[in-house]
Design an enzyme around this catalytic site. Structure first.
Site, PDB file in Angstrom:
ATOM      1  N   SER A 183      19.002  19.206  13.820  1.00  0.00           N
ATOM      2  CA  SER A 183      20.318  19.851  13.738  1.00  0.00           C
ATOM      3  C   SER A 183      20.528  20.887  14.835  1.00  0.00           C
ATOM      4  CB  SER A 183      20.545  20.464  12.360  1.00  0.00           C
ATOM      5  OG  SER A 183      19.858  21.673  12.210  1.00  0.00           O
ATOM      6  N   THR A 199      14.568  18.115   9.312  1.00  0.00           N
ATOM      7  CA  THR A 199      13.165  18.059   8.888  1.00  0.00           C
ATOM      8  C   THR A 199      12.964  17.070   7.759  1.00  0.00           C
ATOM      9  OG1 THR A 199      12.731  20.328   9.550  1.00  0.00           O
ATOM     10  CG2 THR A 199      11.302  19.431   7.861  1.00  0.00           C
ATOM     11  N   THR A 243      18.035  22.190   8.595  1.00  0.00           N
ATOM     12  CA  THR A 243      18.385  23.497   8.045  1.00  0.00           C
ATOM     13  C   THR A 243      18.891  24.473   9.116  1.00  0.00           C
ATOM     14  OG1 THR A 243      16.124  24.317   8.269  1.00  0.00           O
ATOM     15  CG2 THR A 243      16.722  23.309   6.158  1.00  0.00           C
ATOM     16  N   ASP A 244      18.512  24.232  10.381  1.00  0.00           N
ATOM     17  CA  ASP A 244      18.761  25.258  11.402  1.00  0.00           C
ATOM     18  C   ASP A 244      20.248  25.564  11.592  1.00  0.00           C
ATOM     19  OD1 ASP A 244      16.070  25.483  11.717  1.00  0.00           O
ATOM     20  OD2 ASP A 244      15.960  24.306  13.569  1.00  0.00           O
TER      21      ASP A 244
HETATM   22  N1  ASP Z   1      14.782  21.847  13.358  1.00  0.00           N
HETATM   23  C1  ASP Z   1      15.092  21.296  12.055  1.00  0.00           C
HETATM   24  C2  ASP Z   1      16.579  20.981  12.008  1.00  0.00           C
HETATM   25  O1  ASP Z   1      17.377  21.864  11.833  1.00  0.00           O
HETATM   26  C3  ASP Z   1      14.714  22.265  10.994  1.00  0.00           C
HETATM   27  C4  ASP Z   1      14.953  21.811   9.583  1.00  0.00           C
HETATM   28  O2  ASP Z   1      15.572  20.812   9.289  1.00  0.00           O
HETATM   29  O3  ASP Z   1      14.468  22.523   8.671  1.00  0.00           O
HETATM   30  O4  ASP Z   1      16.965  19.842  12.186  1.00  0.00           O
END
Ligand code: ASP
Length: 332
Positions: free
Chosen positions: A54, A12, A85-86
């Site tokens: 991710s 993100t 974050t995922d």
């Molecule tokens: N879908 C995103 C990822 O994990 C979510 C994030 O980065 O917060 O790449």
């Protein structure tokens, strides 16, 4: 002044709104340009090594990231990895096993909102990561997020939307970081041995979350396709054996085939203690079954991938699985 390498992998933090939704677009240089005060902390060089959501991360990417760090290890005082974050907790755990005895900080960070948004947690998380990495005491792999530094083996994403996305599981957070300082809650590692990189993982590890009504023959399929299974069981840990859905029988044939089974728990906090109830104790007593105790499921999964890249021998796997690495397991 310290010299840091920022490795951008997507997520993100690097994302922009595109036709099909948010997707990573920004380069590592562009990410850093949103934090002009970054230059106050350190000399920062950047490298774009991936640019993915991710969700798409694979074990091969973890060994690749570790290899990039290995090749640049002597040239920098620390490493910042921007990441989605995922699956960040999995990547943090993976780097904790692939990179043994790091004497330098390796900090993963990201954000719940893109860094290009007017209102975002990204700039704070990046600034906190730089501060934490420059602060001196922080050797090892950490996630820095929402003012907290969490050991790479202890992190879990617990909120899908709020800024406070990560918690430290069954272990104290390592540090608190605000706009001015880093307050360490736990002593940082100061390894006496040289750093050692291992760049192999065995991805044939399955995570099975039990639900009432699940048919035990799923274990036959898993034992054909995978080398190890972590069973996310209930409470302190047990294997259902009542009535027509008897998992114990299938567990017997799985372990007799030389596959590794680990009992873990679906409950987020406090871990397993599978010997307490008959449902857990029977499996532990009769078959070669391990348990995750206070480890996070993320760490347990990746630790098995790391161990089983080297060996499939039950006794060796058992010994290594229960060996504490970067404070990943406290009880046995
Ligand atoms: N879908 C995103 C990822 O994990 C979510 C994030 O980065 O917060 O790449």
């Amino acid at each position: 002044m310290k010299k840091l390498l920022l490795l951008a992998t997507g997520g993100t933090i690097a994302s922009k709104k595109m036709e099909n939704g948010l997707s990573p677009q920004l380069s590592s240089e562009e990410i850093l340009s949103y934090l002009p005060e970054g230059a106050r902390f350190a000399n920062i060089e950047t490298r774009q090594i991936l640019n993915i959501d991710s969700t798409n991360i694979q074990p091969e990417d973890w060994t690749f990231i570790a290899e990039v760090i290995q090749k640049s290890y002597e040239d920098y005082d620390g490493f910042i990895i921007t990441h989605g974050t995922d699956t960040m907790a999995y990547t943090a755990a993976a780097l904790s096993y692939l990179i043994q005895n790091p004497g330098k900080p390796i900090v993963l960070t990201g954000s719940q909102k893109p860094i290009s948004d007017d209102i975002t947690d990204a700039r704070k998380n990046l600034a906190d990561s730089l501060r934490f990495a420059c602060e001196g005491q922080a050797a090892g792999v950490y996630i820095v997020f929402d003012g907290k530094a969490i050991l790479g083996t202890r992190a879990r994403k617990v909120r899908s939307k709020s800024y406070s996305a990560f918690e430290s599981i069954n272990y104290p957070a390592a540090a608190f970081i605000d706009g001015r300082r880093v307050i360490h809650y736990t002593a940082g590692a100061s390894p006496k041995e040289e750093p050692a990189f291992s760049l192999h993982l065995n991805p044939r590890v399955f995570l099975l979350k039990l639900i009432p009504g699940m048919e035990p023959d799923i274990l036959d399929y898993i034992s054909d396709q995978y080398d190890a299974v972590i069973i996310e069981s209930y409470g302190v840990g047990g294997i259902p054996f009542y009535g027509k859905r008897n998992f114990l029988e299938r567990l017997k044939s799985l372990t007799q085939k030389g596959k590794i089974a680990v009992i873990a728990t679906q409950v987020m906090l406090e871990g397993s203690d599978a010997e307490i109830y008959e449902v857990g104790n029977q499996a532990l007593q009769q078959y070669n079954v391990l348990q995750a105790y206070d480890m996070t499921v993320e760490a347990a999964v990746v630790k098995l991938m790391w161990i089983m890249a080297e060996t499939r021998d039950y006794e060796t796997v058992r010994e290594k699985f229960y060996t504490c690495i970067h404070n990943d397991i406290l009880t046995e």
